[in-house]
Design an enzyme around this catalytic site. Structure first.
Site, short mmCIF file in Angstrom:
data_model
loop_
_atom_site.label_atom_id
_atom_site.label_comp_id
_atom_site.label_asym_id
_atom_site.label_seq_id
_atom_site.Cartn_x
_atom_site.Cartn_y
_atom_site.Cartn_z
CG HIS A 1 -2.08 0.93 1.06
ND1 HIS A 1 -2.00 2.27 1.32
CD2 HIS A 1 -3.33 0.70 0.59
CE1 HIS A 1 -3.17 2.82 1.03
NE2 HIS A 1 -3.99 1.89 0.58
CG ASP B 1 -8.54 -4.33 -2.91
OD1 ASP B 1 -9.73 -4.14 -2.62
OD2 ASP B 1 -7.83 -3.49 -3.48
N1 CMC Z 1 4.24 -7.72 -4.80
C1 CMC Z 1 5.59 -7.70 -4.95
N2 CMC Z 1 6.35 -6.60 -4.79
C2 CMC Z 1 5.72 -5.46 -4.48
C3 CMC Z 1 4.32 -5.40 -4.32
C4 CMC Z 1 3.58 -6.58 -4.49
N3 CMC Z 1 2.26 -6.56 -4.35
N4 CMC Z 1 3.96 -4.12 -4.01
C5 CMC Z 1 5.09 -3.41 -4.00
N5 CMC Z 1 6.17 -4.22 -4.27
C6 CMC Z 1 7.60 -3.82 -4.28
C7 CMC Z 1 7.93 -3.02 -5.54
O1 CMC Z 1 8.39 -3.87 -6.58
C8 CMC Z 1 9.01 -2.11 -5.01
O2 CMC Z 1 10.19 -2.87 -4.89
P1 CMC Z 1 11.66 -2.18 -5.12
O3 CMC Z 1 11.78 -1.15 -4.04
O4 CMC Z 1 12.61 -3.30 -5.02
O5 CMC Z 1 11.60 -1.56 -6.50
C9 CMC Z 1 8.55 -1.77 -3.58
O6 CMC Z 1 7.78 -2.92 -3.18
C10 CMC Z 1 7.72 -0.51 -3.48
O7 CMC Z 1 6.61 -0.63 -4.37
P2 CMC Z 1 5.99 0.56 -5.22
O8 CMC Z 1 5.26 -0.02 -6.38
O9 CMC Z 1 7.06 1.57 -5.49
O10 CMC Z 1 4.97 1.17 -4.16
P3 CMC Z 1 3.76 2.13 -4.49
O11 CMC Z 1 3.46 2.84 -3.23
O12 CMC Z 1 4.05 2.94 -5.70
O13 CMC Z 1 2.58 1.11 -4.88
C11 CMC Z 1 0.78 -0.41 -4.70
C12 CMC Z 1 1.58 0.70 -4.01
C13 CMC Z 1 -0.47 -0.70 -3.88
C14 CMC Z 1 0.33 0.09 -6.10
C15 CMC Z 1 1.65 -1.68 -4.84
O14 CMC Z 1 2.03 -2.15 -3.57
C16 CMC Z 1 0.97 -2.79 -5.63
O15 CMC Z 1 1.07 -2.82 -6.87
N6 CMC Z 1 0.25 -3.74 -4.94
C17 CMC Z 1 -0.53 -4.76 -5.61
C18 CMC Z 1 -1.84 -4.17 -6.11
C19 CMC Z 1 -2.83 -3.94 -4.98
O16 CMC Z 1 -3.04 -4.80 -4.13
N7 CMC Z 1 -3.48 -2.76 -5.01
C20 CMC Z 1 -4.54 -2.42 -4.03
C21 CMC Z 1 -4.13 -1.33 -3.11
S1 CMC Z 1 -5.26 -1.16 -1.70
C22 CMC Z 1 -6.78 -0.70 -2.41
C23 CMC Z 1 -6.78 0.73 -2.77
O17 CMC Z 1 -7.15 1.56 -1.90
O18 CMC Z 1 -6.41 1.06 -3.91
#
Ligand code: CMC
Length: 428
Positions: free
Chosen positions: A307, A364
């Site tokens: 998140h 989720d």
């Molecule tokens: N599985 C594997 N690695 C992950 C995941 C995951 N679900 N989420 C983040 N990471 C890793 C990402 O690869 C990155 O690694 P590194 O630092 O080595 O490059 C690190 O963790 C930080 O991730 P980010 O993508 O830069 O973080 P963000 O804040 O931009 O993204 C997120 C947040 C929710 C989009 C992301 O965690 C994600 O894609 N999760 C899966 C989709 C999901 O469950 N979304 C629902 C969110 S809750 C409902 C809502 O309110 O939207």
């Protein structure tokens, strides 16, 4: 003396006010930055940018706190009805019995949609994703209420549009499902409460008596409350930015629905169940899928994990995980997806990769398993999220318009070509 932030640029010192919120959150107010220094800030994905001041929802990602108008999410999910929470978000206070009755009556009165809209539904292909249908239908409501196009209407007129949206969204959502099934549409039953009426429109058939287990109604009520607002996330920021151009509320909410659809946002709930099913059919080797999620060469991510804001735990996920166990037990359902989800959570939470990046199950992760137990088809999961989030979107739009916020219009740092002369096509 009030706190200031000092910034040095090109050898010159500038001071900017520091703003402190009621929960002691601090921000540097850089609204005069460009005028005084010529600089703008760069913050792709708005990870550090406060786009507004808001008194609706407080969220502390480090402590796992979520409160609507000061009330903890745990208490609201346990004790309130969804319409009470909607009233709280939109009008700022919990309603008295009289206020709630009048709010409920107003919403109940508007649950029907115009008969002509049935033709729109029939024109969509049966395989149309219900989020695409919902977004289109909500936007098309504006064509039936042309007076809503005027942004400077009275508070009563705005209330009417807000109530119409709250009333009609479940009808449009249920009809998008009925249309996909090529089943007859069920008209709303106004002697049912908000949640029961939605379930009725989804699952009743004109040929049969319909009744629903109160466990199912109460589970739906809880899920909708947990999704009702989440401050400045992707879809809510979309709502605020679209609304800031004074687009009508139907078009604005339709844009929010589109933003919610993405798999990184609300669309994740559908992706979670599809992922769990894939793991199940693949033999249930959770370690293999955790390894895939960690592999930077592999695009696979653990859906329902991570998140932007929560870096300890998602309080909504905690409530949903418990609700999931309770509901499946009460309904006597054994779902192998729940076992896989729990195993996945255990393995991921002990893994260095997930620990180092503070990746925890989000709202989720378990919600899809409950929706499945309630009989909601997978493609409808994000639609359920939209029904829950609607009061949040409305309240954020209302706050923005009442605060007379300016049109949203970020800056950029241009990195393209500098000026060059046009080249004739024969010379390219
Ligand atoms: N599985 C594997 N690695 C992950 C995941 C995951 N679900 N989420 C983040 N990471 C890793 C990402 O690869 C990155 O690694 P590194 O630092 O080595 O490059 C690190 O963790 C930080 O991730 P980010 O993508 O830069 O973080 P963000 O804040 O931009 O993204 C997120 C947040 C929710 C989009 C992301 O965690 C994600 O894609 N999760 C899966 C989709 C999901 O469950 N979304 C629902 C969110 S809750 C409902 C809502 O309110 O939207």
């Amino acid at each position: 003396m009030s706190e200031v932030a000092k910034i040095e640029l090109d050898g010159k010192q500038y001071e900017f006010p520091v703003i402190t919120g009621t929960e002691n959150e601090k921000a540097i107010d850089i609204s005069k930055l460009r005028d005084t220094t010529g600089y703008v800030t760069l913050d792709t994905g708005y990870k550090n940018t406060g786009a507004t001041k808001s008194s609706i929802t407080f969220l502390d990602g480090e402590e796992g706190i979520l409160r609507y108008r000061g009330y903890p999410i745990e208490e609201l999910a346990e004790k309130a009805t969804f319409l009470e929470v909607a009233y709280l978000l939109i009008y700022g206070e919990l309603p008295t019995q009289a206020q709630l009755d009048s709010f409920t009556n107003s919403i109940t009165k508007h649950t029907l949609v115009h008969e002509d809209m049935k033709q729109f539904f029939e024109a969509f292909p049966a395989k149309a994703h219900p989020m695409g249908v919902l977004s289109a239908m909500v936007c098309s409501l504006s064509t039936f209420y042309p007076e809503s196009l005027d942004p400077n209407r009275s508070a009563e007129a705005k209330d009417l549009t807000m109530h119409r949206l709250l009333a009609k969204l479940p009808t449009l959502a249920a009809w998008s499902y009925k249309n996909a099934m090529r089943h007859p549409f069920m008209y709303p039953k106004n002697n049912f409460d908000y949640c029961k009426n939605f379930l009725y429109m989804m699952f009743a058939m004109p040929t049969e008596e319909y009744d629903v287990d109160p466990v199912v109604v109460s589970a739906l009520n809880k899920l909708l409350i947990l999704h009702a607002d989440h401050e400045q996330n992707c879809s809510t920021s979309t709502v605020r930015i679209v609304g800031s151009s004074q687009a009508n509320l139907y078009a604005t909410i339709s844009a929010g629905i589109s933003a919610l659809w993405g798999p990184l946002h609300g669309g994740a709930n559908q992706e979670v169940i599809e992922m769990l099913e894939k793991i199940h059919h693949d033999g249930g080797d959770v370690d293999k899928w955790v390894a895939k999620a960690k592999d930077k060469e592999d695009p696979f991510r653990l859906m329902g994990f991570g998140h932007r804001v929560y870096k300890n735990f998602d309080p909504r996920a905690k409530i949903i995980k418990k609700a999931c166990d309770d509901i499946l037990e009460k309904l006597g359902i054994v779902d192998p997806m729940l076992d896989i989800a729990k195993k996945l959570e255990r393995v991921a939470l002990e893994d260095e990769y997930f620990k180092a990046r503070n990746l925890y199950p989000n709202v989720d992760f378990y919600s899809g398993i409950i929706y499945k137990a309630l009989g909601i088809p997978t493609e409808m999961f994000t639609v359920m999220f939209a029904i829950g989030r609607l009061p949040g979107w409305i309240s954020q739009w209302k706050e923005m318009t009442e605060n007379k916020e300016p049109i949203g219009r970020p800056r950029q740092i241009y990195t393209g070509e500098t000026t060059r002369n046009f080249v004739d096509i024969t010379a390219r």
